[in-house]
Scaffold this active site. Sequence first.
Site, PDB file in Angstrom:
ATOM      1  N   LYS A   1      43.949  34.287  41.654  1.00 45.08           N
ATOM      2  CA  LYS A   1      42.668  33.988  42.317  1.00 45.08           C
ATOM      3  C   LYS A   1      41.627  33.467  41.318  1.00 45.08           C
ATOM      4  O   LYS A   1      40.971  32.466  41.570  1.00 45.08           O
ATOM      5  CB  LYS A   1      42.115  35.245  43.018  1.00 45.08           C
TER       6      LYS A   1
ATOM      7  N   ARG B   1      37.502  43.464  49.895  1.00 44.95           N
ATOM      8  CA  ARG B   1      38.747  44.202  49.668  1.00 44.95           C
ATOM      9  C   ARG B   1      38.947  45.315  50.686  1.00 44.95           C
ATOM     10  O   ARG B   1      39.988  45.981  50.656  1.00 44.95           O
ATOM     11  CB  ARG B   1      38.727  44.817  48.266  1.00 44.95           C
TER      12      ARG B   1
ATOM     13  N   ARG C   1      49.048  38.874  30.907  1.00 41.53           N
ATOM     14  CA  ARG C   1      47.595  38.710  30.749  1.00 41.53           C
ATOM     15  C   ARG C   1      47.013  39.850  29.912  1.00 41.53           C
ATOM     16  O   ARG C   1      46.103  39.646  29.129  1.00 41.53           O
ATOM     17  CB  ARG C   1      46.949  38.685  32.147  1.00 41.53           C
TER      18      ARG C   1
ATOM     19  N   ARG D   1      41.742  43.598  28.953  1.00 39.78           N
ATOM     20  CA  ARG D   1      41.511  44.438  30.124  1.00 39.78           C
ATOM     21  C   ARG D   1      42.439  45.633  30.108  1.00 39.78           C
ATOM     22  O   ARG D   1      43.648  45.489  30.152  1.00 39.78           O
ATOM     23  CB  ARG D   1      41.733  43.623  31.417  1.00 39.78           C
TER      24      ARG D   1
ATOM     25  N   ARG E   1      47.050  49.460  41.262  1.00 39.58           N
ATOM     26  CA  ARG E   1      46.231  48.369  41.817  1.00 39.58           C
ATOM     27  C   ARG E   1      46.988  47.648  42.933  1.00 39.58           C
ATOM     28  O   ARG E   1      46.401  47.293  43.954  1.00 39.58           O
ATOM     29  CB  ARG E   1      45.836  47.391  40.708  1.00 39.58           C
TER      30      ARG E   1
HETATM   31  P1  AMP Z   1      39.791  42.143  39.753  1.00 41.54           P
HETATM   32  O1  AMP Z   1      39.092  41.500  38.595  1.00 41.54           O
HETATM   33  O2  AMP Z   1      39.499  41.474  41.050  1.00 41.54           O
HETATM   34  O3  AMP Z   1      41.259  42.352  39.495  1.00 41.54           O
HETATM   35  O4  AMP Z   1      39.169  43.612  39.899  1.00 41.54           O
HETATM   36  C1  AMP Z   1      39.305  44.562  38.875  1.00 41.54           C
HETATM   37  C2  AMP Z   1      38.844  45.919  39.389  1.00 41.54           C
HETATM   38  O5  AMP Z   1      37.459  45.849  39.736  1.00 41.54           O
HETATM   39  C3  AMP Z   1      39.536  46.419  40.635  1.00 41.54           C
HETATM   40  O6  AMP Z   1      40.775  47.066  40.346  1.00 41.54           O
HETATM   41  C4  AMP Z   1      38.496  47.388  41.196  1.00 41.54           C
HETATM   42  O7  AMP Z   1      38.476  48.594  40.458  1.00 41.54           O
HETATM   43  C5  AMP Z   1      37.181  46.655  40.878  1.00 41.54           C
HETATM   44  N1  AMP Z   1      36.803  45.757  41.997  1.00 41.54           N
HETATM   45  C6  AMP Z   1      36.711  44.388  41.949  1.00 41.54           C
HETATM   46  N2  AMP Z   1      36.330  43.902  43.134  1.00 41.54           N
HETATM   47  C7  AMP Z   1      36.187  44.969  43.962  1.00 41.54           C
HETATM   48  C8  AMP Z   1      35.851  45.122  45.340  1.00 41.54           C
HETATM   49  N3  AMP Z   1      35.592  44.066  46.116  1.00 41.54           N
HETATM   50  N4  AMP Z   1      35.810  46.381  45.853  1.00 41.54           N
HETATM   51  C9  AMP Z   1      36.057  47.456  45.087  1.00 41.54           C
HETATM   52  N5  AMP Z   1      36.421  47.383  43.797  1.00 41.54           N
HETATM   53  C10 AMP Z   1      36.486  46.161  43.237  1.00 41.54           C
END
Ligand code: AMP
Length: 190
Positions: free
Chosen positions: A14, A89, A128, A134, A146
């Site tokens: 994404k 989400r 990654r 991260r 996740r």
């Molecule tokens: P991402 O960068 O999208 O993989 O998100 C990394 C982490 O950020 C996720 O595993 C969640 O802990 C938190 N996170 C990101 N976006 C959301 C969301 N829309 N709702 C809740 N937690 C989020």
Amino acid sequence: MTNLVLFGPPGAGKGTQAEILKKKFNLVHISTGDVFRYNIKNKTDLGTLAKSYMDKGQLVPDEVTIKMLNAEVEKNAGVKGFIFDGFPRTTAQAEALDKLLATKNTEVAAMIALEVEDKTLILRLLERGKTSGRKDDADEAVIANRIAVYYKETAILKGYYQKKNKYYGVNGEGEVSDITLRLATVIEGL
Ligand code: AMP
């Protein structure tokens, strides 16, 4: 406005695709994960709170996430549209997004999902993790959590947008440029 939700499990691509598409279509990219990481880096209260969930691969609570997303949208008045990456989400987040966009007399044009097999996701995330810094990419148990959270809480949103005839699935495997072409074809057809 053209507002797109780029959807898919962690590691689907994404973020990579949103960075390319925002330039191609002149849209603003909002990644909730990136905004949380920015807050963690700058040691804000929001960052401290978000980190306690993110490090475990859990979702940050809806109330906090929705408030933050609203603020990001408000910061960008007058733009051509948004690419939402990693948001919504949960159903509560999807409803909040609909409400927010309605106040701006606009709506989500499409949810475009990158479809990728679980085994590809795990390989991509571990790869990654070697360079992203991260914590949630470096640990296989957190990655598994996740992906599990995605299927338990997030995948349901496919139905939410299907009901509105706004769901488009795209094959997310293969070369980055080929995937961009598939996404662009959907967007140009909207
Ligand atoms: P991402 O960068 O999208 O993989 O998100 C990394 C982490 O950020 C996720 O595993 C969640 O802990 C938190 N996170 C990101 N976006 C959301 C969301 N829309 N709702 C809740 N937690 C989020």
